[in-house]
Structure formats: structure tokens, C-alpha cells
Design a protein around this motif. Sequence first.
Motif, PDB file in Angstrom:
ATOM      1  N   ASN A  85     -48.699 -49.816  18.052  1.00  0.00           N
ATOM      2  CA  ASN A  85     -47.938 -50.940  18.613  1.00  0.00           C
ATOM      3  C   ASN A  85     -46.329 -50.679  17.855  1.00  0.00           C
ATOM      4  O   ASN A  85     -46.413 -51.564  16.850  1.00  0.00           O
ATOM      5  CB  ASN A  85     -48.632 -52.190  18.678  1.00  0.00           C
ATOM      6  CG  ASN A  85     -47.705 -53.305  19.175  1.00  0.00           C
ATOM      7  OD1 ASN A  85     -46.559 -52.779  19.901  1.00  0.00           O
ATOM      8  ND2 ASN A  85     -48.183 -54.454  18.969  1.00  0.00           N
ATOM      9  N   TYR A  86     -45.695 -49.913  18.323  1.00  0.00           N
ATOM     10  CA  TYR A  86     -44.487 -49.495  17.463  1.00  0.00           C
ATOM     11  C   TYR A  86     -43.233 -49.773  18.532  1.00  0.00           C
ATOM     12  O   TYR A  86     -42.216 -49.381  18.361  1.00  0.00           O
ATOM     13  CB  TYR A  86     -44.325 -48.048  17.074  1.00  0.00           C
ATOM     14  CG  TYR A  86     -45.080 -47.991  15.666  1.00  0.00           C
ATOM     15  CD1 TYR A  86     -43.760 -47.738  14.539  1.00  0.00           C
ATOM     16  CD2 TYR A  86     -46.238 -48.347  15.202  1.00  0.00           C
ATOM     17  CE1 TYR A  86     -44.614 -47.455  13.337  1.00  0.00           C
ATOM     18  CE2 TYR A  86     -46.517 -48.249  13.912  1.00  0.00           C
ATOM     19  CZ  TYR A  86     -45.763 -47.728  12.939  1.00  0.00           C
ATOM     20  OH  TYR A  86     -46.127 -47.624  11.730  1.00  0.00           O
ATOM     21  N   SER A  87     -43.246 -50.624  19.509  1.00  0.00           N
ATOM     22  CA  SER A  87     -42.348 -50.716  20.598  1.00  0.00           C
ATOM     23  C   SER A  87     -41.105 -51.472  19.866  1.00  0.00           C
ATOM     24  O   SER A  87     -41.132 -52.394  19.288  1.00  0.00           O
ATOM     25  CB  SER A  87     -42.860 -51.455  21.732  1.00  0.00           C
ATOM     26  OG  SER A  87     -43.308 -52.600  21.373  1.00  0.00           O
ATOM     27  N   GLY A  88     -40.058 -50.945  20.339  1.00  0.00           N
ATOM     28  CA  GLY A  88     -38.485 -51.581  20.118  1.00  0.00           C
ATOM     29  C   GLY A  88     -38.074 -51.165  18.548  1.00  0.00           C
ATOM     30  O   GLY A  88     -38.828 -50.333  17.921  1.00  0.00           O
ATOM     31  N   SER A  89     -37.023 -51.639  18.188  1.00  0.00           N
ATOM     32  CA  SER A  89     -36.227 -51.345  16.881  1.00  0.00           C
ATOM     33  C   SER A  89     -36.820 -52.562  15.804  1.00  0.00           C
ATOM     34  O   SER A  89     -36.865 -53.728  16.388  1.00  0.00           O
ATOM     35  CB  SER A  89     -35.068 -51.283  17.048  1.00  0.00           C
ATOM     36  OG  SER A  89     -34.462 -50.112  17.863  1.00  0.00           O
ATOM     37  N   TYR A  90     -36.598 -52.142  14.700  1.00  0.00           N
ATOM     38  CA  TYR A  90     -37.054 -53.260  13.611  1.00  0.00           C
ATOM     39  C   TYR A  90     -35.985 -53.353  12.501  1.00  0.00           C
ATOM     40  O   TYR A  90     -35.575 -52.298  11.884  1.00  0.00           O
ATOM     41  CB  TYR A  90     -38.340 -52.850  12.844  1.00  0.00           C
ATOM     42  CG  TYR A  90     -39.586 -53.060  14.024  1.00  0.00           C
ATOM     43  CD1 TYR A  90     -40.354 -54.334  13.811  1.00  0.00           C
ATOM     44  CD2 TYR A  90     -40.055 -52.004  14.850  1.00  0.00           C
ATOM     45  CE1 TYR A  90     -41.233 -54.443  14.711  1.00  0.00           C
ATOM     46  CE2 TYR A  90     -41.068 -52.369  15.757  1.00  0.00           C
ATOM     47  CZ  TYR A  90     -41.635 -53.483  15.733  1.00  0.00           C
ATOM     48  OH  TYR A  90     -42.639 -53.518  16.558  1.00  0.00           O
TER      49      TYR A  90
ATOM     50  N   LEU B  35     -38.673 -46.969  14.895  1.00  0.00           N
ATOM     51  CA  LEU B  35     -39.770 -46.115  13.924  1.00  0.00           C
ATOM     52  C   LEU B  35     -40.523 -45.593  14.991  1.00  0.00           C
ATOM     53  O   LEU B  35     -41.120 -44.590  14.543  1.00  0.00           O
ATOM     54  CB  LEU B  35     -40.545 -47.268  13.090  1.00  0.00           C
ATOM     55  CG  LEU B  35     -39.547 -48.090  12.302  1.00  0.00           C
ATOM     56  CD1 LEU B  35     -40.139 -49.525  11.873  1.00  0.00           C
ATOM     57  CD2 LEU B  35     -39.350 -47.175  10.991  1.00  0.00           C
ATOM     58  N   GLY B  36     -40.646 -45.844  16.147  1.00  0.00           N
ATOM     59  CA  GLY B  36     -41.596 -45.057  16.990  1.00  0.00           C
ATOM     60  C   GLY B  36     -41.041 -43.601  17.294  1.00  0.00           C
ATOM     61  O   GLY B  36     -41.921 -42.782  17.726  1.00  0.00           O
TER      62      GLY B  36
ATOM     63  N   ALA C 200     -42.435 -37.661  17.316  1.00  0.00           N
ATOM     64  CA  ALA C 200     -42.231 -36.224  16.937  1.00  0.00           C
ATOM     65  C   ALA C 200     -43.517 -35.556  16.537  1.00  0.00           C
ATOM     66  O   ALA C 200     -43.357 -34.308  16.427  1.00  0.00           O
ATOM     67  CB  ALA C 200     -41.242 -36.069  15.488  1.00  0.00           C
ATOM     68  N   VAL C 201     -44.451 -36.310  16.425  1.00  0.00           N
ATOM     69  CA  VAL C 201     -45.739 -35.608  15.909  1.00  0.00           C
ATOM     70  C   VAL C 201     -46.898 -36.065  17.205  1.00  0.00           C
ATOM     71  O   VAL C 201     -48.120 -36.106  16.872  1.00  0.00           O
ATOM     72  CB  VAL C 201     -46.211 -36.032  14.498  1.00  0.00           C
ATOM     73  CG1 VAL C 201     -45.238 -35.485  13.649  1.00  0.00           C
ATOM     74  CG2 VAL C 201     -46.560 -37.469  14.453  1.00  0.00           C
TER      75      VAL C 201
END
Length: 281
Positions: free
Chosen positions: A98-103, A212-213, A218-219
Motif C-alpha cells: 500500500n504505497y499509493s501517492g507521494s509522501y 516511493l512506489g 522498478a523491481v
Amino acid sequence: MFAKSFIVAAAMIVPAILACPQHNNWEHAPHYKRETNNTANNNAVNKTAPVRDWAYEASYNWGRVNPAYDLCQSGTQQSPIALSLSNGLSLSHIPRFNYSGSYQGSFYNWNYGPAFTVAHDGDWTKHPSFTYDNQTLYLGGWHIHAPADHSVGGDRSKAELHFVHYDNRGIERAVLAFRLDPGNRNATFFDQLPSMIGFRETSMRRNISLDLGLALDAVQHFNEFWTYQGSLTSPPCTEGIRWFVARQIMFTGVEQMRAILSASTYSARAEQEVWQHRINE
């Protein structure tokens, strides 16, 4: 942009003095003594260097220099370890993100290389997170080691990016590890970093926002990975850390990698013998 800022910064870097940043709102392990001086600039915080009695170059002897580091010498699940396709890849402990959006957070040099700590207001559940085995863990931040901590098939990448995760009480529980090597195009994740950052004796921090997503993209979101029970890779070498090491390499542009290496200094712990690590179990 990223390359130029770090190449300039490299000329200003002082000898490495910090351990792995713990990313828990700048609260460090008890054996660190640290003072914080807030400046008038909200984007910069000066911090005095902690006293250090160990070195990465002599990691084989950490357990002898301080009784608090005994696990570094006697632990049964010490990190890093050598990995190989002969270990197979994990079919369990599958992570869901759950990495949606910018932080928002603080971007700085931890005197071993680039690092970022997610802004923290006391509620870990607001951080980007991932879930495995019915437990959810929250990102504290990331930092880079050079060269890579983990080797795969006898090959050690030029650097390794660690995403450090905590439970909802702020206790370290897991690390996502991305091996970094130069490729033929820039990594979108690193393209986000600011064009100028100052590295001084007392590390300067700058508030930025990151997607961060893009690192997970990338992997391929860790669709192939090794996992094992391990430890922190610096004193006090705390065990009980679940490691996820992506099979895919995160490739950077050549100039991006040169910049990372110019801003870094040696920070890889010697690989540990496999014992009770339960690789992919």
C-alpha cells in the motif's frame, strides 16, 4: 540533476560516523548519544555526530568491542548472507503493498550515503505499508549502502537500497532490499531527488515529497524475491528482522550511479555464515 548534486556533495563529505539510520523519527538506539539543534530554516536540521566504537571495515570483531553488540558475534540469524538461485525463490510470505501517492519526509546524507525518513506524527499507520503473513508493517525510511550488503550467485552489486519497516509501535520488523547497478537509462525513482543538497559535518536535511512506489515498480513489486529471518546489519545487530531481497535489480543511469557512489563511503558488513536463517521458509 541528481548526479550533479551528489558529485558536488561528495567533495564536502566527512569521514563516516553514523550507523544505519533507524528512521523512527530520529530516535536512535540507546548506545547513541545525540543532540539536536533546530535552525531557523525548517528544511535543515543540524545534529551532532554520535560516538562510534566500531567500523564496517572490521565487522568481524563487533561483538568484542562492546558487550552491547554480543549478538553481532553470537547471533544465529545475522545479516547479510550470500544468496543464490540454488536457494530457489520464495513461494510464501508474499508481500502486498500500500504505497499509493507521494509522501513527505526528510532527505539527507547519513554520512554513508543518501537517505530519506518519512515524516512522522506519532501514527505509524499513516505511513506507506506492506502486508505479509497477515501482519502490516510501515515504512520508516530508506538509506543506501555501498557496496551492496547481499551478494547473489557470488556477485555483489555496486549499492543496495534498504526500505526499513516498523510495526505500529515503532519497532523494526522488516527490510526490503533493492540491489542497485548501472544500466542504460535513469531510474525514475532517483530522478525525484532535489537538484541541490548540502552535506556538512552535521548532516543537513531537506523536506521533500517522494513517490516511493516508483522503487517498487522498478523491481516489479517483489514478484520474485528471497526472504529469510535475519538481523540489522550494524550494531547492535538486533535479530528478528524479516528480509525481502528482490531478485530483479533496480538499474540506474550511469551518472546516477556515479553520483550515489560519490556521495557514499564503504558501508557493507561482511557476509555472515548461514545458520538458522530459514531461507525462503
